[in-house]
Design a protein around this motif. Structure first.
Motif, PDB file in Angstrom:
ATOM      1  N   GLU A  56       6.951   7.880  12.657  1.00 51.81           N
ATOM      2  CA  GLU A  56       6.320   7.734  14.173  1.00 51.81           C
ATOM      3  C   GLU A  56       4.587   7.842  13.731  1.00 51.81           C
ATOM      4  N   ARG A  57       4.203   8.603  13.254  1.00 51.31           N
ATOM      5  CA  ARG A  57       2.915   8.855  12.923  1.00 51.31           C
ATOM      6  C   ARG A  57       2.322   7.823  12.075  1.00 51.31           C
ATOM      7  N   ALA A  58       3.139   7.517  10.986  1.00 50.64           N
ATOM      8  CA  ALA A  58       2.672   6.291  10.232  1.00 50.64           C
ATOM      9  C   ALA A  58       2.537   4.903  11.006  1.00 50.64           C
ATOM     10  N   THR A  59       3.473   4.848  11.922  1.00 50.07           N
ATOM     11  CA  THR A  59       3.555   3.802  12.962  1.00 50.07           C
ATOM     12  C   THR A  59       2.236   3.755  13.756  1.00 50.07           C
ATOM     13  N   GLN A  60       1.986   4.626  14.474  1.00 51.99           N
ATOM     14  CA  GLN A  60       0.659   4.905  15.053  1.00 51.99           C
ATOM     15  C   GLN A  60      -0.597   4.827  14.339  1.00 51.99           C
ATOM     16  N   ALA A  61      -0.205   5.207  12.891  1.00 52.51           N
ATOM     17  CA  ALA A  61      -1.660   4.905  12.115  1.00 52.51           C
ATOM     18  C   ALA A  61      -1.569   3.262  11.720  1.00 52.51           C
ATOM     19  N   PHE A  62      -0.787   2.692  11.583  1.00 50.63           N
ATOM     20  CA  PHE A  62      -0.793   1.164  11.199  1.00 50.63           C
ATOM     21  C   PHE A  62      -1.143   0.440  12.664  1.00 50.63           C
ATOM     22  N   GLN A  63      -0.723   1.062  13.758  1.00 45.59           N
ATOM     23  CA  GLN A  63      -1.118   0.123  14.907  1.00 45.59           C
ATOM     24  C   GLN A  63      -2.952   0.418  15.043  1.00 45.59           C
ATOM     25  N   GLN A  64      -3.205   1.671  14.561  1.00 45.67           N
ATOM     26  CA  GLN A  64      -4.734   1.620  14.814  1.00 45.67           C
ATOM     27  C   GLN A  64      -5.433   0.958  13.802  1.00 45.67           C
ATOM     28  N   MET A  65      -4.857   0.568  12.571  1.00 40.06           N
ATOM     29  CA  MET A  65      -5.299  -0.314  11.776  1.00 40.06           C
ATOM     30  C   MET A  65      -5.409  -1.572  12.129  1.00 40.06           C
ATOM     31  N   GLU A  66      -4.325  -2.095  12.908  1.00 48.25           N
ATOM     32  CA  GLU A  66      -4.217  -3.632  13.301  1.00 48.25           C
ATOM     33  C   GLU A  66      -5.538  -3.587  14.365  1.00 48.25           C
ATOM     34  N   PHE A  67      -5.514  -2.672  15.421  1.00 50.62           N
ATOM     35  CA  PHE A  67      -6.637  -2.579  16.177  1.00 50.62           C
ATOM     36  C   PHE A  67      -8.045  -2.629  15.757  1.00 50.62           C
ATOM     37  N   GLU A  68      -8.128  -1.958  14.558  1.00 49.08           N
ATOM     38  CA  GLU A  68      -9.448  -1.798  14.149  1.00 49.08           C
ATOM     39  C   GLU A  68      -9.862  -3.178  13.486  1.00 49.08           C
TER      40      GLU A  68
END
Length: 224
Positions: A56-68
């Protein structure tokens, strides 16, 4: 620039999330090894729960990378390929988590898990992720404001320097005009002085010739 404070750019924020993502994926794989091993039952069960959290945390980190990457505009085009690789890796990790959960379920190790605990854990994780996003956004905004103030200060200094240079050029131009006028006046005076010297020389020459002529006349009269 006046300030020497480190500046965290958008690309560095992306790198921060990328490092978190890689660590979480590595942790998830290590936990999968524990679950699939022959260790104590409680240790395997805890590892299975930690795998869910890590995913779940890796998914959130990936979503943040997409946003950036989206916020970087054309500069983020070079990171699109990397995001595709991470997305495939994340999907494979989700499959691994599901297989591990299915195995633990078959062995009866997930029956004692409390749904309320999982809900509370998910809520806490979402709150931490939201707080982290807010903190990152606040930090980026403050740094952008600091950069803007430094740029404005530099522009103001450059404008003042250009104004002083312009005034100095005007002063130099005025001094050059005055010097040119003095040189022109001195040149005319020198030319006038030279003309007077030549006139005086001609007059003296005429007088000298006249005096010589008179002397010759007297000598000729004397000898007669």
């Amino acid at each position: 620039m006046r300030g020497s404070q480190p500046v965290v750019t958008i690309s560095e924020v992306f790198q921060s999330y990328e490092e978190d993502y890689k660590q979480l994926i590595q942790q998830l794989r290590s936990l999968a090894t524990v679950v699939e091993g022959t260790g104590p039952t409680q240790e395997r069960c805890n590892a299975g729960q930690e795998m869910v959290d890590a995913h779940e945390r890796a998914t959130q980190a990936f979503q943040q990378m997409e946003f950036e990457v989206k916020s970087m505009g054309s500069l983020g085009a070079a990171l699109v390929g990397k995001l595709k690789e991470y997305k495939q890796e994340l999907l494979a990790s989700r499959t691994l988590v599901r297989n591990v959960q299915a195995r633990l379920n078959r062995e009866g190790l997930l029956r004692g898990a409390s749904p309320d605990d999982k809900v509370q854990r998910d809520s806490a994780q979402r709150m931490r992720a939201g707080a982290r996003r807010l903190e990152d956004s606040r930090r980026t905004a403050l740094e952008a404001e600091s950069i803007g103030m430094d740029v404005m200060s530099e522009l103001t200094d450059q404008r003042d320097a250009l104004k002083r240079s312009k005034d100095h050029l005007h002063d130099v131009d005025g001094h050059l005009g005055t010097s040119k006028m003095f040189l022109s006046l001195m040149s005319r005076r020198i030319q006038t002085s030279q003309a007077m010297v030549w006139c005086l020389a001609i007059v003296l020459f005429i007088i000298l010739v006249f005096l010589i002529y008179l002397k010759l006349q007297k000598l000729m009269a004397f000898f007669r």
